[in-house]
Design a protein around this motif. Sequence first.
Motif, short mmCIF file in Angstrom:
data_model
loop_
_atom_site.label_atom_id
_atom_site.label_comp_id
_atom_site.label_asym_id
_atom_site.label_seq_id
_atom_site.Cartn_x
_atom_site.Cartn_y
_atom_site.Cartn_z
N GLU A 65 29.89 -19.89 -5.42
CA GLU A 65 28.86 -20.99 -4.41
C GLU A 65 27.93 -20.64 -5.61
N PRO A 66 26.95 -22.27 -5.26
CA PRO A 66 25.45 -23.20 -6.66
C PRO A 66 24.92 -22.15 -6.18
N ARG A 67 24.18 -21.59 -7.88
CA ARG A 67 22.97 -21.18 -7.65
C ARG A 67 22.10 -21.22 -6.58
N ASN A 68 21.64 -20.45 -5.95
CA ASN A 68 19.93 -21.05 -5.34
C ASN A 68 18.96 -21.35 -5.89
N TRP A 69 18.02 -21.98 -5.48
CA TRP A 69 16.65 -22.28 -6.38
C TRP A 69 16.31 -20.66 -6.58
N PHE A 70 16.07 -19.66 -6.68
CA PHE A 70 15.67 -18.64 -7.12
C PHE A 70 15.91 -18.63 -8.11
N GLN A 71 17.37 -18.31 -7.79
CA GLN A 71 18.48 -17.60 -9.06
C GLN A 71 18.62 -18.73 -10.48
N ARG A 72 18.10 -19.93 -9.46
CA ARG A 72 18.32 -21.15 -11.14
C ARG A 72 16.77 -20.99 -11.78
N LEU A 73 15.82 -20.06 -11.16
CA LEU A 73 14.57 -19.97 -11.61
C LEU A 73 14.57 -18.86 -12.54
N ARG A 74 14.76 -17.73 -12.06
CA ARG A 74 15.17 -16.82 -12.47
C ARG A 74 16.50 -16.56 -13.96
#
Length: 277
Positions: free
Chosen positions: A35-44
């Motif tokens: 599953e694509p990473r969500n915005w928080f996962q990409r941010l951290r």
Amino acid sequence: MSDSAHEGRAPASSTEGSGFGLAMSACLRAQADREPRNWFQRLRGASPLSVEARKVYAHAVTELESAVALAALGSDWVVASVAVEHDPSAGTDHVVLGPAGVFVVFSRRHPHARAVTAGRMILINGHRVAYVRDATTLAERLTESFTNLGAPSVRVHPLVALTGTSELVRGRMKASVPVLALKDLAAWLIRQDRVYSRAQVAALAPVAGRLSGWIVRPAVTGASVRLTARFERLRTEVDAARRRYRLWVAVGGVVALAATAAMVAFAIPAIVALTAG
């Protein structure tokens, strides 16, 4: 992947099963279901790799780097790759045949590690690895294979190629097998004395193509270019996530240090007042 794997599951390319791109293809196939990473996962800086893709990712990077390094040899050389998928924790090995002879390139990746050579021993961050022994054994087996295929004059020479290391130190004892940084491999091979004419290389190329478990790599094709481009996109995402994660770790360390300093600055006067009282 953008997360770029989710352009949909990639169709099997003509490079799969051809001895080139097996690890990269396996990594991309495993990644296609993530599953694509969500915005928080990409941010951290969470890794975009799936659990299965992570198992083969390092091997796929070595495969790509080896292919790029060996491409610098040019048309005077023939390159054969492992023709079957094997343990993804293993490195990427190649047989190269050209004016300087026949070599088996035993490639292993050690990111940011310090490598030291001393005779038959290689130390990676102080830990001994058996690469010289393994490369020598593989070269002996391949020499026997050439003999069995009607080329008894061929002797396969072992080479160890390291990639990702931050430092390669030569010990006082000369290594019994050449140990090189992968990026220097093509230049080293081209500098060696000529032992085969172009006609001899051409005559031995079909023999190399009959080695069991190996396949002579075809010329660059559209499929191989697309495969490497897709894997490079994934690699770019992985590298970006790692940089972002390291940044957060560094920021967290600074914040923790500042908090500790503030706590100490606040506590010292209180302790002094308490002891004075």
